[in-house]
Design an enzyme around this catalytic site. Structure first.
Site, mmCIF file in Angstrom:
data_model
loop_
_atom_site.group_PDB
_atom_site.id
_atom_site.type_symbol
_atom_site.label_atom_id
_atom_site.label_comp_id
_atom_site.label_asym_id
_atom_site.label_seq_id
_atom_site.Cartn_x
_atom_site.Cartn_y
_atom_site.Cartn_z
ATOM 1 N N LEU A 1 -3.437 0.535 -4.802
ATOM 2 C CA LEU A 1 -2.437 1.371 -4.139
ATOM 3 C C LEU A 1 -2.878 1.729 -2.732
ATOM 4 O O LEU A 1 -4.004 2.165 -2.526
ATOM 5 C CB LEU A 1 -2.217 2.666 -4.929
ATOM 6 C CG LEU A 1 -1.653 2.521 -6.331
ATOM 7 C CD1 LEU A 1 -1.721 3.863 -7.046
ATOM 8 C CD2 LEU A 1 -0.235 2.026 -6.276
ATOM 9 N N ASP A 2 -2.003 1.563 -1.792
ATOM 10 C CA ASP A 2 -2.192 2.076 -0.433
ATOM 11 C C ASP A 2 -3.569 1.761 0.140
ATOM 12 O O ASP A 2 -4.302 2.643 0.547
ATOM 13 C CB ASP A 2 -1.910 3.568 -0.400
ATOM 14 C CG ASP A 2 -0.535 3.883 -0.937
ATOM 15 O OD1 ASP A 2 0.394 3.122 -0.630
ATOM 16 O OD2 ASP A 2 -0.386 4.858 -1.676
ATOM 17 N N ARG A 3 -3.872 0.519 0.179
ATOM 18 C CA ARG A 3 -5.184 0.044 0.634
ATOM 19 C C ARG A 3 -5.628 0.675 1.955
ATOM 20 O O ARG A 3 -6.787 1.026 2.121
ATOM 21 C CB ARG A 3 -5.142 -1.472 0.777
ATOM 22 C CG ARG A 3 -6.427 -2.100 1.216
ATOM 23 C CD ARG A 3 -6.264 -3.596 1.368
ATOM 24 N NE ARG A 3 -5.875 -4.176 0.104
ATOM 25 C CZ ARG A 3 -6.555 -5.123 -0.521
ATOM 26 N NH1 ARG A 3 -7.643 -5.609 0.026
ATOM 27 N NH2 ARG A 3 -6.149 -5.604 -1.664
#
Length: 82
Positions: free
Chosen positions: A29-31
Site C-alpha cells: 500500500l502507498d509505496r
C-alpha cells in the site's frame, strides 16, 4: 521472494522465517508514503485479497498523529504530496 542487492532477505522472506510458515506477499500500500505490506498466510486468502485490490474493493482510511493541536476542523482532505 527477492533479496536486496546486498543479499539481505526481503520482508516476505523475513516474516516467513520468523513465523516458520509460508507467507504470500499480496500488496504494498502507498509505496511512496508508508510502504505498508499486506500478506496472507495461505494461497486462498492471497487470491481473495489480490482480487479485492484488483477490483477496487479495498477502502483505505488514514489516521494521523500531530505534535500540534489541530484546527477546529476534526477531519478533511490533504491534497498534494506527502
Amino acid at each position: 521472494h527477492h533479496n536486496a542487492p546486498d543479499g539481505t532477505p526481503g520482508m516476505v522472506t523475513r516474516v516467513r522465517d520468523q513465523l516458520g510458515q509460508r507467507i504470500w506477499g499480496v500488496h504494498r500500500l502507498d509505496r511512496v508514503t508508508s510502504g505498508i505490506l499486506v500478506m496472507a498466510k495461505d494461497s486462498e486468502m492471497a487470491g481473495a485479497l489480490t482480487a479485492a485490490f484488483a477490483e477496487g474493493k479495498v477502502k483505505k482510511v488514514y489516521m494521523g498523529i500531530s505534535a500540534k493541536r489541530p484546527t477546529k476542523k476534526k477531519q478533511g482532505w490533504i491534497q498534494g504530496g506527502m
